[in-house]
Design an enzyme around this catalytic site. Structure first.
Site, short mmCIF file in Angstrom:
data_model
loop_
_atom_site.label_atom_id
_atom_site.label_comp_id
_atom_site.label_asym_id
_atom_site.label_seq_id
_atom_site.Cartn_x
_atom_site.Cartn_y
_atom_site.Cartn_z
N HIS A 26 0.99 -1.19 -0.34
CA HIS A 26 0.07 -0.04 0.06
C HIS A 26 0.89 1.30 -0.04
O HIS A 26 0.53 2.30 -0.75
CB HIS A 26 -1.02 -0.12 1.25
CG HIS A 26 -1.82 1.08 1.44
ND1 HIS A 26 -1.38 2.52 1.90
CD2 HIS A 26 -3.02 1.32 0.85
CE1 HIS A 26 -2.49 3.23 2.05
NE2 HIS A 26 -3.32 2.79 1.31
N TYR A 31 -9.31 -7.22 -0.17
CA TYR A 31 -9.43 -7.07 -1.60
C TYR A 31 -10.14 -5.66 -1.53
O TYR A 31 -11.42 -6.00 -1.07
CB TYR A 31 -9.96 -8.02 -2.34
CG TYR A 31 -9.60 -7.76 -3.83
CD1 TYR A 31 -8.43 -8.64 -4.10
CD2 TYR A 31 -10.16 -7.04 -4.72
CE1 TYR A 31 -8.01 -8.71 -5.37
CE2 TYR A 31 -9.61 -6.97 -6.19
CZ TYR A 31 -8.72 -7.72 -6.42
OH TYR A 31 -8.17 -7.78 -7.73
#
Lengths: 116, 116
Positions: free
Chosen positions: A9, A68
């Site tokens: 991320h 997800y």
């Protein structure tokens, strides 16, 4: 000729990238993949740039994510230019190995798993 | 009489909590810990509330984090009221099991690891 990208991320923690890079080095050492690279959602290098730079005919992208979500769905949409070259794999979050990682972190801390 | 808390960051992804809860259930089934609970940094329930609610004499807190950062340092400071009851363990991020989780996610996707 398969390549691997670990997709993180990104974070403002200085250690975050070090940890992702550590996984990259471990996986590179295994010698299974022709290339092992890292990319980040909110930081450089971005996934598309890394993909353009890779020579592997097939590139597996493993998201270092718990779940997800929108990030990954948007990323998938942006990969159409690469066609069959790129395959997005399941995020690691649900892996039983993550469950065991939690267990071992706990047991090590109370010396149950100290082998020294 | 040892308890375990999985500490997640929290997320606006609906699946995030499901995944953390799934790890909690797996660890509970192992029967090693008297109590297994979840807490979140940016969501409820907060770590201090969960700790106050637990009867275990010792509680191990495992951060489901890639890296150790400000979040965790602030949390540690806020735990002084619990004294020796609570022990913060290493975040799972550096675990070799996370490396293997990445590997297996990749190999499964190309059917190298399909045993069916």
């Amino acid at each position: 000729m398969i390549g691997l990208i670990i997709l993180g991320h990104g974070s403002n923690l200085p250690d975050y990238r070090k940890v992702v890079e550590m996984h990259r080095e471990r996986l590179e050492k295994l010698g299974i993949f022709e290339e092992v690279r890292t990319a980040y959602v909110i930081e450089e290098p971005k996934l598309t740039d890394v993909l353009r730079d890779m020579r592997s005919k097939k590139v597996l992208v493993v998201p270092l994510f718990i779940a997800y979500g929108e990030h990954l769905r948007e990323i998938e949409k942006a990969l159409s230019e690469f066609g069959d070259k790129v395959v997005i794999c399941d995020p690691i979050g649900e892996s039983e190995l993550v469950t065991y990682a939690i267990l071992i972190s706990a047991l090590r801390r109370i010396n149950v798993l100290s082998f020294e």
